[in-house]
Design a protein around this motif. Sequence first.
Motif, PDB file in Angstrom:
ATOM      1  N   ALA A   1      86.555   7.868  44.381  1.00  0.00           N
ATOM      2  CA  ALA A   1      86.292   9.312  44.266  1.00  0.00           C
ATOM      3  C   ALA A   1      86.570   9.811  42.855  1.00  0.00           C
ATOM      4  O   ALA A   1      85.800  10.611  42.296  1.00  0.00           O
ATOM      5  CB  ALA A   1      87.144  10.066  45.286  1.00  0.00           C
ATOM      6  N   THR A   2      87.677   9.337  42.253  1.00  0.00           N
ATOM      7  CA  THR A   2      88.017   9.763  40.888  1.00  0.00           C
ATOM      8  C   THR A   2      86.969   9.285  39.893  1.00  0.00           C
ATOM      9  O   THR A   2      86.554  10.024  38.987  1.00  0.00           O
ATOM     10  CB  THR A   2      89.397   9.224  40.504  1.00  0.00           C
ATOM     11  OG1 THR A   2      90.367   9.661  41.456  1.00  0.00           O
ATOM     12  CG2 THR A   2      89.799   9.701  39.120  1.00  0.00           C
ATOM     13  N   ALA A   3      86.525   8.035  40.033  1.00  0.00           N
ATOM     14  CA  ALA A   3      85.535   7.489  39.108  1.00  0.00           C
ATOM     15  C   ALA A   3      84.195   8.212  39.246  1.00  0.00           C
ATOM     16  O   ALA A   3      83.532   8.515  38.240  1.00  0.00           O
ATOM     17  CB  ALA A   3      85.359   5.994  39.359  1.00  0.00           C
ATOM     18  N   LEU A   4      83.784   8.520  40.472  1.00  0.00           N
ATOM     19  CA  LEU A   4      82.500   9.210  40.674  1.00  0.00           C
ATOM     20  C   LEU A   4      82.561  10.644  40.175  1.00  0.00           C
ATOM     21  O   LEU A   4      81.559  11.177  39.668  1.00  0.00           O
ATOM     22  CB  LEU A   4      82.121   9.168  42.150  1.00  0.00           C
ATOM     23  CG  LEU A   4      81.625   7.791  42.645  1.00  0.00           C
ATOM     24  CD1 LEU A   4      81.487   7.781  44.151  1.00  0.00           C
ATOM     25  CD2 LEU A   4      80.297   7.444  41.990  1.00  0.00           C
ATOM     26  N   ALA A   5      83.719  11.288  40.304  1.00  0.00           N
ATOM     27  CA  ALA A   5      83.854  12.645  39.757  1.00  0.00           C
ATOM     28  C   ALA A   5      83.669  12.632  38.243  1.00  0.00           C
ATOM     29  O   ALA A   5      83.034  13.521  37.663  1.00  0.00           O
ATOM     30  CB  ALA A   5      85.219  13.215  40.134  1.00  0.00           C
ATOM     31  N   ALA A   6      84.219  11.609  37.594  1.00  0.00           N
ATOM     32  CA  ALA A   6      84.026  11.480  36.148  1.00  0.00           C
ATOM     33  C   ALA A   6      82.566  11.179  35.810  1.00  0.00           C
ATOM     34  O   ALA A   6      82.029  11.673  34.810  1.00  0.00           O
ATOM     35  CB  ALA A   6      84.929  10.383  35.599  1.00  0.00           C
ATOM     36  N   ALA A   7      81.908  10.361  36.662  1.00  0.00           N
ATOM     37  CA  ALA A   7      80.508  10.023  36.409  1.00  0.00           C
ATOM     38  C   ALA A   7      79.591  11.244  36.546  1.00  0.00           C
ATOM     39  O   ALA A   7      78.642  11.403  35.776  1.00  0.00           O
ATOM     40  CB  ALA A   7      80.068   8.918  37.368  1.00  0.00           C
ATOM     41  N   HIS A   8      79.867  12.104  37.501  1.00  0.00           N
ATOM     42  CA  HIS A   8      79.045  13.302  37.682  1.00  0.00           C
ATOM     43  C   HIS A   8      79.306  14.340  36.599  1.00  0.00           C
ATOM     44  O   HIS A   8      78.509  15.274  36.443  1.00  0.00           O
ATOM     45  CB  HIS A   8      79.311  13.903  39.061  1.00  0.00           C
ATOM     46  CG  HIS A   8      78.727  13.104  40.186  1.00  0.00           C
ATOM     47  ND1 HIS A   8      77.373  12.895  40.339  1.00  0.00           N
ATOM     48  CD2 HIS A   8      79.329  12.434  41.203  1.00  0.00           C
ATOM     49  CE1 HIS A   8      77.145  12.150  41.417  1.00  0.00           C
ATOM     50  NE2 HIS A   8      78.322  11.852  41.969  1.00  0.00           N
ATOM     51  N   ALA A   9      80.399  14.189  35.834  1.00  0.00           N
ATOM     52  CA  ALA A   9      80.698  15.130  34.761  1.00  0.00           C
ATOM     53  C   ALA A   9      79.980  14.765  33.465  1.00  0.00           C
ATOM     54  O   ALA A   9      80.006  15.551  32.515  1.00  0.00           O
ATOM     55  CB  ALA A   9      82.205  15.177  34.504  1.00  0.00           C
ATOM     56  N   GLN A  10      79.323  13.585  33.413  1.00  0.00           N
ATOM     57  CA  GLN A  10      78.624  13.170  32.187  1.00  0.00           C
ATOM     58  C   GLN A  10      77.273  12.578  32.554  1.00  0.00           C
ATOM     59  O   GLN A  10      77.193  11.579  33.276  1.00  0.00           O
ATOM     60  CB  GLN A  10      79.455  12.134  31.410  1.00  0.00           C
ATOM     61  CG  GLN A  10      78.773  11.629  30.143  1.00  0.00           C
ATOM     62  CD  GLN A  10      79.619  10.640  29.368  1.00  0.00           C
ATOM     63  OE1 GLN A  10      80.842  10.682  29.430  1.00  0.00           O
ATOM     64  NE2 GLN A  10      78.969   9.740  28.644  1.00  0.00           N
ATOM     65  N   HIS A  11      76.207  13.177  32.044  1.00  0.00           N
ATOM     66  CA  HIS A  11      74.853  12.688  32.283  1.00  0.00           C
ATOM     67  C   HIS A  11      74.166  12.259  30.991  1.00  0.00           C
ATOM     68  O   HIS A  11      72.987  11.905  31.012  1.00  0.00           O
ATOM     69  CB  HIS A  11      74.017  13.774  32.965  1.00  0.00           C
ATOM     70  CG  HIS A  11      74.485  14.084  34.359  1.00  0.00           C
ATOM     71  ND1 HIS A  11      74.023  13.426  35.482  1.00  0.00           N
ATOM     72  CD2 HIS A  11      75.419  14.976  34.802  1.00  0.00           C
ATOM     73  CE1 HIS A  11      74.636  13.900  36.563  1.00  0.00           C
ATOM     74  NE2 HIS A  11      75.486  14.846  36.178  1.00  0.00           N
ATOM     75  N   THR A  12      74.875  12.298  29.885  1.00  0.00           N
ATOM     76  CA  THR A  12      74.309  11.918  28.589  1.00  0.00           C
ATOM     77  C   THR A  12      74.636  10.464  28.292  1.00  0.00           C
ATOM     78  O   THR A  12      75.789  10.033  28.436  1.00  0.00           O
ATOM     79  CB  THR A  12      74.874  12.807  27.470  1.00  0.00           C
ATOM     80  OG1 THR A  12      74.587  14.173  27.776  1.00  0.00           O
ATOM     81  CG2 THR A  12      74.259  12.440  26.124  1.00  0.00           C
ATOM     82  N   THR A  13      73.613   9.734  27.875  1.00  0.00           N
ATOM     83  CA  THR A  13      73.812   8.344  27.473  1.00  0.00           C
ATOM     84  C   THR A  13      74.117   8.300  25.986  1.00  0.00           C
ATOM     85  O   THR A  13      73.302   8.729  25.157  1.00  0.00           O
ATOM     86  CB  THR A  13      72.567   7.504  27.780  1.00  0.00           C
ATOM     87  OG1 THR A  13      72.293   7.566  29.194  1.00  0.00           O
ATOM     88  CG2 THR A  13      72.776   6.058  27.360  1.00  0.00           C
ATOM     89  N   LEU A  14      75.269   7.782  25.620  1.00  0.00           N
ATOM     90  CA  LEU A  14      75.693   7.745  24.223  1.00  0.00           C
ATOM     91  C   LEU A  14      75.200   6.465  23.550  1.00  0.00           C
ATOM     92  O   LEU A  14      74.968   5.449  24.218  1.00  0.00           O
ATOM     93  CB  LEU A  14      77.220   7.828  24.142  1.00  0.00           C
ATOM     94  CG  LEU A  14      77.842   9.126  24.701  1.00  0.00           C
ATOM     95  CD1 LEU A  14      79.360   9.069  24.594  1.00  0.00           C
ATOM     96  CD2 LEU A  14      77.303  10.331  23.960  1.00  0.00           C
ATOM     97  N   PRO A  15      75.045   6.473  22.221  1.00  0.00           N
ATOM     98  CA  PRO A  15      74.585   5.279  21.500  1.00  0.00           C
ATOM     99  C   PRO A  15      75.568   4.114  21.660  1.00  0.00           C
ATOM    100  O   PRO A  15      76.771   4.299  21.647  1.00  0.00           O
ATOM    101  CB  PRO A  15      74.529   5.746  20.031  1.00  0.00           C
ATOM    102  CG  PRO A  15      74.421   7.228  20.107  1.00  0.00           C
ATOM    103  CD  PRO A  15      75.165   7.651  21.332  1.00  0.00           C
TER     104      PRO A  15
END
Length: 401
Positions: free
Chosen positions: A217-231
């Motif tokens: 749950a903690t990891a998915l919450a962090a994943a939903h907070a970032q949708h930008t792919t960084l270089p």
Amino acid sequence: MEQPERARVWVGVDAGKGHHWAAAVDGTGAQVWSKKIANDESAILDAIGEAFALAEAVGWAVDIAGTSSALLLALLAAHGARPVYVPGRTVHRMSGAYTGEAKTDARDAYVIAETSRLRRDFTAIDVPAQLAADLALLTTHRADLVADRVRLVNRLRDVLTGVFPALERAFDYSAHKGALVLLTGYQTPAALRRRGPARLEAWLRKRGVRGAGQVAATALAAAHAQHTTLPGEAVAAQIIADLATELLTLDDRLKRLDAQITETFRGHPQAEIIESMPGIGPILGAEFVVAAGDLAAYADAGRLASAAGLVPVPRDSGRRTGNLHRPKRYSRRLRRVFYMSAQSSIIKPGPNRDFYLKKRGQGLKHTQAVIALARRRVDVLWALLRDGRLFTPTQPVTQAA
């Protein structure tokens, strides 16, 4: 022409990895022998024989009491010699008392010999027993592994911050094994979102992660907070997975090493007494045995506290008195043992925590109060080892004669 035999000479050895340089001086300070010695058993034995042929009594001094001089010290002990340790800082300062500015191995060996002739307060080096030697190797190896682990954790957090800062903030990777297991399989926000909560939790649970649901749950919450792919995300993900795998492997090595240290330490005749002190476990106990050495070398608890750097040193001059400072020459390892054990002992209620709170109530800062407690604990531990009894929270009752 043979040299006349002297009553006593002092031999100084500038130790090194590949070779040593030895020099001998007589009672007047005149150099009577100087030789380069390969760090080899036969060469060292030949040099020892030459040195003992110089006089009826021979004193030995070395500037290194570590791995590079281990063979030399062992052979000297086998010949009944007890060399003294002359610190490198002392050799450097004493070099200024002699003419010339050149620094060579031969000159350093001469300065070591002269210093040991003029001063008789240096500590004798005893070759440790098998148990102490084993603990010294094991604890040193553990310190290296812990340093490697700190470096890997810092590198992992740095790389993860560059591509997925929300996940880097979500866990304490120095203490959370489940988070490291997560990073071996998933390192990017997109990969976590594709996996989903149910499948991610099942994947973690299959790998023995405790609290798999909360980690997912903690990891998915962090994943939903970032949708930008960084270089550099793909390359960074591979590096993160490798670092997490290395950390898990290193943790297993540390666990096995801790078990080996515990088993070896508990073979010490005073291990039960040392472990009875609150805040001292088998790891700190092993480090204490290595750092303190033979307790017979300490006449009282004050000497042991002084060796640990827990006794202030006066810096008085003229009418300036009571000017106390922290000492500069002491065993850092021994000081760490008493400081860390004192800090651990104040977690639980008891006489250690009461003494700490008393010092805090007197206006001392946390570090000052812990050092004061460490100094008091030196007295207690030394008395326990002297009397051969275990620590008790309450003071033993004196029985009438």
